[in-house]
Scaffold this motif. Structure first.
Motif, mmCIF file in Angstrom:
data_model
loop_
_atom_site.group_PDB
_atom_site.id
_atom_site.type_symbol
_atom_site.label_atom_id
_atom_site.label_comp_id
_atom_site.label_asym_id
_atom_site.label_seq_id
_atom_site.Cartn_x
_atom_site.Cartn_y
_atom_site.Cartn_z
ATOM 1 N N SER A 323 0.825 -1.202 0.000
ATOM 2 C CA SER A 323 0.000 0.000 0.000
ATOM 3 C C SER A 323 0.859 1.252 0.000
ATOM 4 C CB SER A 323 -0.916 0.026 1.212
ATOM 5 O OG SER A 323 -2.176 -0.488 0.854
ATOM 6 N N SER A 326 -0.020 7.037 1.435
ATOM 7 C CA SER A 326 -1.258 7.811 1.603
ATOM 8 C C SER A 326 -2.473 6.925 1.858
ATOM 9 C CB SER A 326 -1.499 8.650 0.351
ATOM 10 O OG SER A 326 -1.464 7.805 -0.784
ATOM 11 N N ILE A 328 -2.618 4.210 3.854
ATOM 12 C CA ILE A 328 -2.538 3.429 5.099
ATOM 13 C C ILE A 328 -3.794 3.617 5.964
ATOM 14 C CG2 ILE A 328 -1.219 3.130 7.243
ATOM 15 C CD1 ILE A 328 0.278 2.053 4.846
ATOM 16 N N THR A 329 -4.413 4.799 5.887
ATOM 17 C CA THR A 329 -5.564 5.066 6.760
ATOM 18 C C THR A 329 -6.863 4.461 6.229
ATOM 19 O OG1 THR A 329 -5.788 7.122 5.565
ATOM 20 C CG2 THR A 329 -4.654 7.211 7.691
ATOM 21 N N ASP A 330 -6.808 3.946 4.994
ATOM 22 C CA ASP A 330 -8.038 3.492 4.338
ATOM 23 C C ASP A 330 -8.111 1.963 4.366
ATOM 24 O OD1 ASP A 330 -9.983 2.745 2.567
ATOM 25 O OD2 ASP A 330 -9.417 4.148 0.991
ATOM 26 N N ILE A 331 -8.973 1.422 5.253
ATOM 27 C CA ILE A 331 -9.028 -0.032 5.458
ATOM 28 C C ILE A 331 -9.390 -0.779 4.180
ATOM 29 C CG2 ILE A 331 -10.397 -1.868 6.563
ATOM 30 C CD1 ILE A 331 -8.308 -0.762 8.387
ATOM 31 N N ARG A 333 -8.905 0.136 1.132
ATOM 32 C CA ARG A 333 -7.770 0.220 0.215
ATOM 33 C C ARG A 333 -6.692 -0.788 0.621
ATOM 34 N NH1 ARG A 333 -6.761 2.180 -4.893
ATOM 35 N NH2 ARG A 333 -4.894 0.962 -5.115
#
Length: 650
Positions: A323, A326, A328-331, A333
């Motif tokens: 990943s 940018s 990392i915060t989007d589960i 994704r």
């Protein structure tokens, strides 16, 4: 299902009302009910809404508004699952929509195109459905001028349905380049983007399109310059990537030179930027794969890429961080990227293979990248065939290095997983894996011994019987490398493994490459005296037959020269000599080639003679007398007057 569908049934029932106004209202209500609701879409399809909507869409008596609303609902149904699209295709939606494009009403045309676009971008739709009627493409070209929506949808349809050279040719012949070029400067971003995508698929591996694009100009500016503007850093990433793909295809087709500043200073750095770990997974994959293709055959571009933005180290992250920073915060994704991490590994292997294709220093840098050899070895046994193929390609590229064959390849026993890959792989993997094996079998490679012990001879002999030409060449090539300066047992094993029939089969192969490698194998088998005598004592008759066969056949100079060199090797044997001396037919052929018009063949024939007449060898007097009687001395006198210094000396 009954309960769920019961609540949806009234939508379908209203489509059959006798009052056209109520039918129209029913379609509009249906449109509002299905937007973003996959369950509702599935219910209406099950209840048979599609055939009725298509009937209304095609009825001359339907109002244009009704027909347009039907097209919108069908488009919405197509937006759902792949099964929805299959159901629509089964009802022959495509011919109905294409027919709709003949209407004079622009709003209706746009609705039909939007629905067609949605259907064609689905993986379940066969592209060929666009090409079944020859008039469709020219009609679509004509509709390009109607509105920015027709431009956007038609370009999108073309770029999704252009798969392979046949489709490219059809679109090209219908004037796609001229009709789409001016859309690159449209005021609408979506139109510019879809036009750009069109060019990227039209030009891919297509010299004809690429050569045309170089000379097309829009508003006084040539297309390559427009593409370069589109890959500037301030443009959206998808635009940068797609224009880089266009320029890459044009460069690979020879339409733009590899040292052109637009490639070296613009396209290559843009693609390297796409490999950074700040980019999304798809961008990193596409960036690396396009860059691998751009530099694949050009050593200067390989060198430039290898020192741009620490690319070699940056690719190591492809194995560690699926990943982007940018994301990392989007589960959602993260989950997606973990599922697709293998695509990154594949892209990295491909790019490493291209980077290391020619330059020894670059290969060294790649191999010194952390855990590189372990990564390749792991890649060889991954479940994804694409990753396996890319890992083998990478290994093949690195195996061109003598230094690495002796060190890293040995330390990691690379041959073990490679032999495993060769057991039952599809042809495309076999071709690259067997090429790599050829390199691992070169005489200075320490892997040669263990490979032999693991049953390689059998495997390679079976490759020589393949229908696939590249596999036959690689099989025989690897055996040729294996036989070079090998001990007698290995040589005997090779001859036993090949069988006389197979040897003759290879010597009469229609491909000159197979023939040359087979002769190379024979020449390597027949080296050093004891081996020559031993092999000729067991296979002499067949080998002499083979030599005769080739010297009498219609073959090029290289083939004949190689065959005469084999004879010279036989003539160097102690007992093997007799097989030539007692064969008048062969002796006459040697004599014939001494007077041939080609100096290479004359030299090779004289090697045979000189190996037969050494004074210190037993029986030399009788051999010399026989050759003198044949008139060989007269020919030698004549050749000593030759203007060719090599012939003279010999």
């Amino acid at each position: 299902l009954q309960e769920v569908t019961a609540s949806s049934r009234h939508y379908v029932d209203r489509l059959f009302d006798l009052d056209p106004q109520k039918v129209l209202q029913g379609v509009i209500d249906m449109k509002n009910a299905v937007i973003g609701n996959n369950k509702q879409k599935a219910n209406l399809i099950v209840l048979g809404a599609v055939p009725r909507l298509l009937y209304l869409l095609q009825q001359e008596t339907s109002s244009t508004e009704l027909r347009t609303e039907c097209a919108v609902v069908l488009g919405s149904l197509a937006m759902g699952t792949e099964n929805n699209v299959k159901s629509l295709l089964d009802c022959h939606i495509i011919p109905a929509l294409l027919q709709g494009l003949l209407s004079p009403d622009l709003k209706f045309i746009e609705a039909c195109l939007r629905c067609l676009r949605t259907i064609f971008i689905s993986p379940v739709t066969p592209e060929d459905l666009l090409y079944t009627d020859a008039t469709v493409i020219s009609h679509l070209m004509a509709l390009l001028s109607r509105s920015r929506y027709t431009q956007e949808y038609i370009c999108q349809i073309f770029s999704h349905c252009c798969k392979g050279p046949d489709h490219q040719t059809i679109l090209y012949n219908h004037g796609a380049v001229q009709n789409i070029a001016h859309l690159l400067v449209s005021t609408s971003y979506k139109v510019r983007m879809q036009a750009l995508k069109c060019f990227s698929v039209l030009a891919f591996e297509n010299p004809q399109v690429s050569m045309t694009l170089v000379n097309v100009s829009v508003d006084g500016e040539l297309l390559p310059q427009i593409f370069v503007k589109m890959l500037q850093r301030d443009k959206p990433i998808e635009m940068q990537l797609t224009s880089a793909k266009c320029l890459t295809s044009m460069c690979r087709a020879g339409a733009i030179r590899t040292d052109d500043p637009c490639i070296v200073l613009k396209t290559l750095p843009c693609l390297v930027r796409m490999c950074s770990k700040d980019r999304l997974l798809e961008e990193r994959v596409e960036g690396a794969e396009t860059l691998a293709y751009l530099i694949e055959t050009d050593v200067e571009l390989q060198r430039t890429a290898s020192i741009t933005d620490h690319l070699i180290a940056m690719l190591a992250d492809y194995f560690k961080y699926p990943s982007s920073v940018s994301a990392i915060t989007d589960i959602k994704r993260l989950d997606h990227d973990l599922k697709h991490a293998h695509e990154l590994r594949q892209a990295a292997f491909k790019l490493y293979a291209s980077l290391g294709a020619n330059d020894e220093d670059i290969r060294k840098k790649i191999i010194e990248t952390e855990n590189m050899m372990d990564r390749i070895v792991n890649g060889l046994s991954e479940s994804s065939i694409k990753v396996r193929l890319a890992a083998v390609r990478c290994l093949h590229s690195l195996s061109r290095s003598v230094q690495q064959l002796r060190t890293s390849f040995q330390d990691h026993a690379v041959w073990k997983p490679l032999m495993k890959v060769l057991q039952n792989a599809p042809n495309e993997i076999l071709v690259v894996a067997s090429s790599t094996l050829c390199n691992l079998l070169l005489e200075f490679s320490p892997s040669k011994e263990p490979i032999l012990e693991s049953g390689a001879i059998e495997l390679l002999c079976s490759l020589t019987q393949s229908e696939n030409l590249a596999l036959r060449v690689n099989g025989i090539w690897a055996l040729m490398n294996m036989a070079f300066q090998a001990e007698q047992k290995i040589k005997s094993d090779i001859l036993r493994g090949l069988s006389t029939e197979q040897l003759f089969q290879l010597l009469s192969d229609s491909d000159v490459n197979v023939l040359m490698k087979t002769l190379g194998l024979l020449r390597n088998l027949l080296s050093t005296r004891p081996h020559i005598d031993y092999i000729m004592s067991t296979h002499g008759k067949q080998i002499m037959q083979a030599v005769t066969l080739i010297l009498e056949g219609e073959h090029n100079i290289e083939v004949k020269e190689q065959t005469l060199c084999i004879l010279a090797n036989i003539a160097d044997g102690t007992t093997a000599k007799e097989l030539i001396m007692t064969n008048d037919d062969i002796l006459q052929k040697i004599k014939y080639y001494m007077s041939h018009s080609n100096a290479k063949l004359q030299l090779a024939a004289m090697f045979c003679i000189s190996n037969l007449i050494w004074n210190e060898e037993e029986g030399s007097q009788e051999r010399q007398d026989k050759l003198r009687d044949m008139g060989i001395v007269d020919i030698l006198h004549k050749l000593s007057q030759s203007s060719d210094p090599n012939l003279c000396d010999k």
